[in-house]
Design a protein around this motif. Sequence first.
Motif, short mmCIF file in Angstrom:
data_model
loop_
_atom_site.label_atom_id
_atom_site.label_comp_id
_atom_site.label_asym_id
_atom_site.label_seq_id
_atom_site.Cartn_x
_atom_site.Cartn_y
_atom_site.Cartn_z
N SER A 11 0.86 -1.19 0.00
CA SER A 11 0.00 0.00 0.00
C SER A 11 0.89 1.23 0.00
CB SER A 11 -0.91 0.03 1.23
OG SER A 11 -0.14 0.01 2.42
N LEU A 12 0.33 2.32 -0.44
CA LEU A 12 1.11 3.55 -0.56
C LEU A 12 1.36 4.19 0.80
CD1 LEU A 12 -0.67 5.12 -3.66
CD2 LEU A 12 1.66 4.23 -3.60
N ASP A 13 2.52 4.82 0.91
CA ASP A 13 2.84 5.59 2.12
C ASP A 13 1.89 6.78 2.25
OD1 ASP A 13 4.98 4.01 2.76
OD2 ASP A 13 6.48 5.33 1.86
N HIS A 14 1.75 7.26 3.49
CA HIS A 14 1.11 8.55 3.71
C HIS A 14 2.21 9.60 3.63
CE1 HIS A 14 -2.72 6.80 4.82
NE2 HIS A 14 -2.10 5.95 5.61
N ALA A 15 2.59 9.92 2.42
CA ALA A 15 3.74 10.80 2.20
C ALA A 15 3.47 12.21 2.73
CB ALA A 15 4.08 10.87 0.71
N GLU A 16 4.46 12.77 3.40
CA GLU A 16 4.34 14.11 3.97
C GLU A 16 5.52 14.97 3.57
OE1 GLU A 16 2.84 14.33 8.10
OE2 GLU A 16 3.13 12.18 8.13
N ILE A 17 5.31 16.28 3.54
CA ILE A 17 6.41 17.21 3.31
C ILE A 17 7.26 17.26 4.56
CG2 ILE A 17 7.01 19.64 2.91
CD1 ILE A 17 4.38 19.94 1.42
N THR A 18 8.57 17.13 4.41
CA THR A 18 9.47 17.29 5.55
C THR A 18 10.59 18.25 5.15
OG1 THR A 18 11.07 15.53 5.06
CG2 THR A 18 9.04 14.89 6.21
N ILE A 19 11.07 19.00 6.10
CA ILE A 19 12.11 19.99 5.83
C ILE A 19 13.42 19.31 5.40
CG2 ILE A 19 13.58 21.72 6.96
CD1 ILE A 19 10.93 22.63 8.39
N PRO A 20 13.88 18.22 6.06
CA PRO A 20 15.10 17.57 5.58
C PRO A 20 15.01 17.12 4.12
CG PRO A 20 14.57 16.79 7.78
CD PRO A 20 13.40 17.60 7.32
N ASP A 21 13.86 16.58 3.72
CA ASP A 21 13.71 16.12 2.33
C ASP A 21 13.67 17.29 1.36
OD1 ASP A 21 13.74 13.43 3.00
OD2 ASP A 21 11.57 13.29 3.19
N ARG A 198 5.84 18.54 12.06
CA ARG A 198 4.60 19.11 11.53
C ARG A 198 4.52 20.61 11.80
NH1 ARG A 198 1.35 16.37 14.31
NH2 ARG A 198 0.72 14.80 12.78
N ALA A 199 4.84 21.01 13.03
CA ALA A 199 4.77 22.43 13.39
C ALA A 199 5.76 23.25 12.59
CB ALA A 199 5.03 22.59 14.89
N ARG A 200 6.97 22.72 12.38
CA ARG A 200 7.98 23.48 11.64
C ARG A 200 7.65 23.57 10.16
NH1 ARG A 200 9.91 27.33 14.50
NH2 ARG A 200 11.57 26.82 15.93
N VAL A 201 7.03 22.54 9.60
CA VAL A 201 6.60 22.61 8.20
C VAL A 201 5.53 23.68 8.05
CG1 VAL A 201 5.35 21.37 6.38
CG2 VAL A 201 7.27 20.28 7.53
N HIS A 202 4.58 23.73 8.99
CA HIS A 202 3.57 24.77 8.93
C HIS A 202 4.21 26.15 9.05
CE1 HIS A 202 0.68 27.67 10.68
NE2 HIS A 202 -0.10 27.18 9.74
N TRP A 203 5.18 26.28 9.96
CA TRP A 203 5.92 27.54 10.14
C TRP A 203 6.54 27.98 8.81
CZ3 TRP A 203 7.15 30.14 14.92
CH2 TRP A 203 8.15 31.11 14.84
#
Length: 527
Positions: A11-21, A198-203
Motif C-alpha cells: 500500500s502507498l505511504d502517507h507521504a508528507e512534506i518534511t524539511i530535511p527532504d 509538523r509544526a515546523r513545516v507549517h511555520w
Amino acid sequence: MNSPKEKTLLSLDHAEITIPDIFSSHGKFRKHQEAVVCGSVRRTWGDFNDNMNRVANALLASGASRGDRVVVMMGNSVEILEVMFGIVKAGCCVVPLSGLLTGQQLASLINDCGATQAFATPDFIERLRPFQDEVLHLNASHRYVVHGQVQGWTDYQALTQGQSTGTPNVVYRSEDAFNIIYSSGTTGLPKGILQSHRARVHWAISNALEMRFSDRSRALTTTSLYSNGTWLMMLPVLFSGGTCVVMPAFDPMAFSKLVKEEKITHTFMVPAQFIALLQTDMDSHDLSTLEVILCAGSPLRRETKRQVIERMGDKLIELYGFSEGFATMLKPGAPADKFDTVGIPVLGFEVRILDESGQVLGPGEIGEIAGYGPGMMSCYHGKAAETAALIWQDERGRTFIRSGDIGRQDKEGYLTLVDRKKDMIISGGFNVFPADLEEILGQHADVLDATVIGVPHERWGETPLALVILRPGAAFDSASMLTWCNERLAKHQRLSNIETRQDFPRNALGKVLKRILREPYWVNAQT
C-alpha cells in the motif's frame, strides 16, 4: 490440494512534506545557487546540503538515534545552520541555546533537555567549563568544538571529514521532535518549547506564503540564529530554495549597505533595531530591492512605525506571535483604521479572546488572547502541568493555547494587543496597561525609547514608573517631562516618576525584560 500462497499487497505511504527532504531536493536541483551567506563565507545549495549530510551521517555513526537531544551552542555563522539541520537530518532533536546564558544556566538546560551530544564554539565551552562536572548525560566522546580547538572536545572537521554526503537513511515522521527552543524567560526561568516536524513545516509554509518567499528571494537575518524569532525569516527562505544572508551581529550602519550589496528582498528586525536604524543615514543607500520588512518581538510604537514606512516604503509587516504556537500579521494594504492593530491570524491559525472564567468574549471586549493551529508546540519539555495550564478547549474540543497577553478583536477579526497580562499594573484597583503609557512617552521629543513598570506604592499598592533612554544630546528634566506626560494621561494612568537608563535588559529578540527592571524596587520594598 494446497491453496496458493497469498501475496501480501503493498500500500502507498502517507507521504508528507518534511524539511530535511526539501533541503535534499534543493541540494540536487539548485546545486549551484547560493543558499547561505555570512560575512565572507558563501555556500551553494549543493555544498550546504552536503555539509548537513556529513553532520547527520557522523551522528548516526556515533550511535545517535531518533529523538536524541543534541545541543548547539554557537553564534551566527554558516556552520550553525549546517549543524542544526544536520542534527535534524539524522532524525535527532536540535536544541539551540542562547548566547546570553551563563555557564551555570547552560549546564542546567543541557541537563533539562537530556542532551547526549553537543556542538559548541570555544567561547561557549569556556563559559561552561566551571560547571561541566554538573552535566549529567553528555557523553565525553560526543562533544564537538566548531571554529577552534579545545582539549577534551572533538574537532568538528575531524568529526565530519570523510563522512558520506549521501542522504541519511532516515524516515521523518510529522509527530517527531524537530527542536526544543527555550523561551526567552521574560517572565521567569526558560521553558523548553518542543516543536514537531509538523509544526515546523507549517511555520515554513505559512510564512513563505504570507510573506511571498520564492527561490529568488534573498532574506537578511539580523538577530541570533538560536532564537525562534529569527526562524521567521531563516526557515521560510531556505524552505523556498532562496538565499539566507546572515549578519554575524547587528550593526545599523552596516545594515543598509548590506541590503544594497546583497540585493536583499526580505528582512526581519525587532523594534530596538528599527529605532537604531532610523538614527543612521539610510537615504545614502539604495533599498529598492526590499519587498518585505518584518517586525516582531514586541510592538512598534506608532510614531516609529510611521517613520519606518516613510523612510523604507510601505513594505512593513508587523507580526504578533507566541513562540508556543500562533501568530497574527498586519500587512501593507490593510485598511487605514487598522493601523494600530497587529492584524489577522496567519494562515492556518485561529484566535479567541477569553475572560477570566474562560468564556469567549465578543468584538471589542478586552481579555486574554488564545490561539489554535498546526504550528502549535507539542508541549513544554518535561513540564506536563505547565503545558496543561495553557490549554483552553473550544466547543469542538480543540486545544487552544492561552498566551498570557491581553487584547481585543474587532468585528473584522483584527487583533489589537493591549499588553502582557503579567506586566499589567493594578493601581488603586484600576488596570493600567504599560503599553498605553509607553506610546505617550515615545511621542516626547527627547525620548528615544521607553518602558513602564509597576513599583510599590503605600496607598495604591503599585504605581507606574517610567524608564527612558534619551535621544543623543537631550537634557533630562524629570519634572518637565513628567508634567508633559501626565497631561496626556488619564488620572489613574499618571506616572509617579521618570528615571533615565543607558539601556534596557533585553532578550535575544530585543524584548525588554521587565521582571529584571522591577525586581530591585520590590526587593527593596520587602526589606
